[in-house]
Write a protein that holds these residues in place. Structure first.
Motif, PDB file in Angstrom:
ATOM      1  N   THR C 145       0.847  -1.197   0.000  1.00 60.12           N
ATOM      2  CA  THR C 145       0.000   0.000   0.000  1.00 60.12           C
ATOM      3  C   THR C 145       0.881   1.245   0.000  1.00 60.12           C
ATOM      4  N   TRP C 179      -5.609  12.631  -9.463  1.00 57.04           N
ATOM      5  CA  TRP C 179      -6.843  11.987  -9.928  1.00 57.04           C
ATOM      6  C   TRP C 179      -6.560  11.154 -11.182  1.00 57.04           C
ATOM      7  N   ILE C 182      -4.555   7.966 -10.108  1.00 61.24           N
ATOM      8  CA  ILE C 182      -5.399   6.938  -9.489  1.00 61.24           C
ATOM      9  C   ILE C 182      -6.187   6.196 -10.559  1.00 61.24           C
ATOM     10  N   THR C 186      -5.026   2.165 -11.410  1.00 56.43           N
ATOM     11  CA  THR C 186      -6.012   1.129 -11.092  1.00 56.43           C
ATOM     12  C   THR C 186      -6.618   0.569 -12.365  1.00 56.43           C
ATOM     13  N   VAL C 188      -8.773   1.838 -14.176  1.00 57.53           N
ATOM     14  CA  VAL C 188     -10.179   2.205 -14.369  1.00 57.53           C
ATOM     15  C   VAL C 188     -10.307   3.037 -15.646  1.00 57.53           C
ATOM     16  N   TYR C 190     -11.343   6.313 -16.625  1.00 55.29           N
ATOM     17  CA  TYR C 190     -12.647   6.887 -16.979  1.00 55.29           C
ATOM     18  C   TYR C 190     -12.590   7.594 -18.325  1.00 55.29           C
TER      19      TYR C 190
ATOM     20  N   THR D 204     -13.265   7.689  -3.986  1.00 54.15           N
ATOM     21  CA  THR D 204     -13.017   6.722  -5.063  1.00 54.15           C
ATOM     22  C   THR D 204     -11.653   6.061  -4.877  1.00 54.15           C
ATOM     23  N   PHE D 205     -10.661   6.881  -4.557  1.00 50.86           N
ATOM     24  CA  PHE D 205      -9.314   6.361  -4.358  1.00 50.86           C
ATOM     25  C   PHE D 205      -9.293   5.350  -3.209  1.00 50.86           C
ATOM     26  N   LEU D 208     -11.114   2.145  -4.144  1.00 43.80           N
ATOM     27  CA  LEU D 208     -10.339   1.345  -5.093  1.00 43.80           C
ATOM     28  C   LEU D 208      -9.171   0.648  -4.395  1.00 43.80           C
ATOM     29  N   LEU D 209      -8.539   1.363  -3.459  1.00 45.59           N
ATOM     30  CA  LEU D 209      -7.409   0.806  -2.722  1.00 45.59           C
ATOM     31  C   LEU D 209      -7.844  -0.458  -1.977  1.00 45.59           C
TER      32      LEU D 209
END
Lengths: 237, 237, 237, 237
Positions: C145, C179, C182, C186, C188, C190, D204-205, D208-209
């Protein structure tokens, strides 16, 4: 003299053999770079230069291919081997275009030239481990590929029934819906097609819940097999 | 007195050593926070304050660096070690900018300052396990990186031939197409570029089917190696 | 009579105990459903109904909480336990709002009510295995992490320098750039922010190459630990 | 004669049995292809042809189903088995539509026809391994599905509170917010809904983590179980 050439081309542990290999690899990388740069719209005026470079590279690879066939003991085996076919495929398209009118289509064959790069790892142990790991899980990989294809088809059919009426331009047929299914189940999610109805969204959720547990299994399986192959006990050679 | 300093700087199990470490870490975090906040457009008027803070922080790190060199027995080894280079890189850019006119470019070097944070885990066992796990699968990781690069190249070439005519602005050359290949094979899928022709979509599907089984293997391999390193039998220390 | 209640509330293997548990669980699910439906704009006229239902549910949970405290032998241990705190948190916000003017903020506390659902798995073996697997890899998870946070920070700083000039509205500061980091790391993606400069795209590629090997390791580690915990030899209970 | 039919239908190791299986499989694939093509807007004029083809296919499957029931010794067991139900479901919708007016709705049942394809792998060893691996981790998979659903709910509630005011059209209620939660936690990220507030982005972060460590665990678990099942020691059959 042929014996000298044989050592030059086939050996990778002598000084001269290594230098020949390195030179070949550099020519491959240059040919790939030229092939890539050639497509830049800014460089379309330099067509003559790219044509000349291609001519020189193909000449080198042709000579190399002929020599490889000459020096090897198992000529037919080499010609029919994976690398034999790649070596030939690297030069053949060039000659095939000479007499043919439509040159555009043939350029696609140049894609195979990229595969030359696999020669780099020809004798690599890690490459062998990867191959063995791949064979270990071959059956499961095929099964998973079939199941993934089925799931993509099922997802396409389902989303078609949910979204066809609401978005007839994006989900016009089951075949059109497949593009959504591929982008969604691989989690790429470009965002050009997505469900807007509540039914379609619920269906997407359900398909993803089932699908994600499927789609990423093959790579985990391959990694697991690789991890086993990499263990010292499995590697007596 | 030097012995006292040595204990203060190098030890992590004495009270004073711990307090020194904690203080250093807090200064690092503050310097990172300032570096981050400094870029906020709303705070551009406070440039003087950030300059002063930077001045103080660099002074502290300079003294720390000099002391570390002084107290260590293996001076050259420290200076050339990973942390020695990072420690120097944390302060050097500041001094280098003093006499140079173009200050913008040098600020990029401040990125290295972030690496100071790795000191936090310098003595951590988990960090050592991670390093050992990484070395265990180093060969496979390199092989996979090469194969992934090849796949991205292959994907770029393929999509260029399928989409170039339909979307010449987005797939203008093989190099432009690479951006699509990266976004797609990592499954990020921003949605700024995507195929619209049937051929391009089929090719995307095929590439993803092959590619996903490749791209996620390295992390699974690393996890597998880490899992082995974490087993009690492998950890006599 | 208290002994009878004790058996009713604490036992899960007697008929009455099971029925009580089932009833409680149904009330929890109903309260969650009401909480969800309440936010639908179409149902804002039925506020009175939701208020009444909330009143009844809180009454039930309050009685349940008091009884649980009464019947247990280790009263303080229960009150301070995970489930004790959740049980109290399920009703406390309701009473706290009675005398306070700003009701909006307190509704956020209702989130904790969702955690009641974990009671369903209170005695589950699989839940214990998951907890043990989690503890097995706790150190690596924390390390990962931290490394992921560092990587996201590094990515944010890097993309800021590459894209700030080209897209000052989207990459206005390092904090804004986070932003993007992230959403990208991940996978994602967007598609609301993405690099448009060549440097930014190359940096994205490099960060993804390194980052994907990091971000998905924790789940693979957890799965590996779970897989070990699930083995018969590790499960004498 | 019935014995001959029995061998033809049930055996897969005799020549005639294999040919019958192959023929059935081809008919299934054809029926799937027709079902897919039928939805193409360009082919809506050929409705009569598709109707006839469907008529012939259903006739074949009906005869096949009746024969299967006739030749098997355990008639009820077959009818109630997974494949028995699928075999019936492949033909039943056709007959059910004969007397019903609204034909659109019934076409949805044709989805089940797709499941016929699972017959291909009926006797496959890999399929059995997959089934066994699935049973091995069934408990964890259910637990993980429940936890994932809880996480999606928690994420939906949280994002609703953060984004509802800023984007009332996209995060209008907790139910609407679920669509975002699904697209985000599966990392699909279509890009149709995403947070724009700082609070929503931080949330969101955080989600997601936590979430990514959960969502991809099931497939890793399944892969691990499959990997164990594939080991020689576990496969005495």
């Amino acid at each position: 003299m042929l014996l000298h050439l044989k050592s030059l081309i086939e050996d990778t542990d002598t000084g001269a053999g290594r230098r020949f290999d390195l030179f070949t690899q550099i020519v491959i990388v240059i040919s790939l770079l030229l092939f890539t740069i050639e497509t830049l719209p800014e460089l379309r005026d330099y067509e003559a230069f790219f044509g000349l470079a291609e001519y020189l590279i193909v000449t080198f690879f042709t000579i190399e291919y002929i020599l490889r066939v000459l020096v090897t003991e198992h000529k037919i085996a080499y010609v029919l081997s994976f690398y034999g076919i790649i070596d030939l495929a690297s030069v053949l398209p060039f000659y095939l275009t000479l007499g043919i009118i439509d040159l555009r289509f043939v350029r696609v064959f140049r894609l195979f030239r990229l595969l030359r790069i696999f020669k780099f790892t020809r004798y690599s142990r890690a490459w062998l481990r990867l191959k063995r790991a791949f064979l270990d899980v071959k059956t499961e990989l095929i099964l998973y590929t079939v199941l993934t294809l089925l799931l993509i088809y099922l997802a396409s059919v389902g989303i078609y029934y949910f979204e066809n009426e609401a978005q007839p331009d994006k989900f016009g047929s089951i075949i059109d819906s497949m593009w959504w299914a591929i982008a969604t189940l691989t989690t790429v999610g470009y965002g050009d097609v997505f469900p807007i109805t509540t039914g379609g969204r619920l269906f997407t959720f359900f398909i993803l819940l089932v699908g994600l547990g499927f789609v990423s299994v093959p790579s985990a399986l391959l990694a697991s097999a690789l991890s086993k192959e990499a263990e010292p006990t499995n590697e007596p050679d």
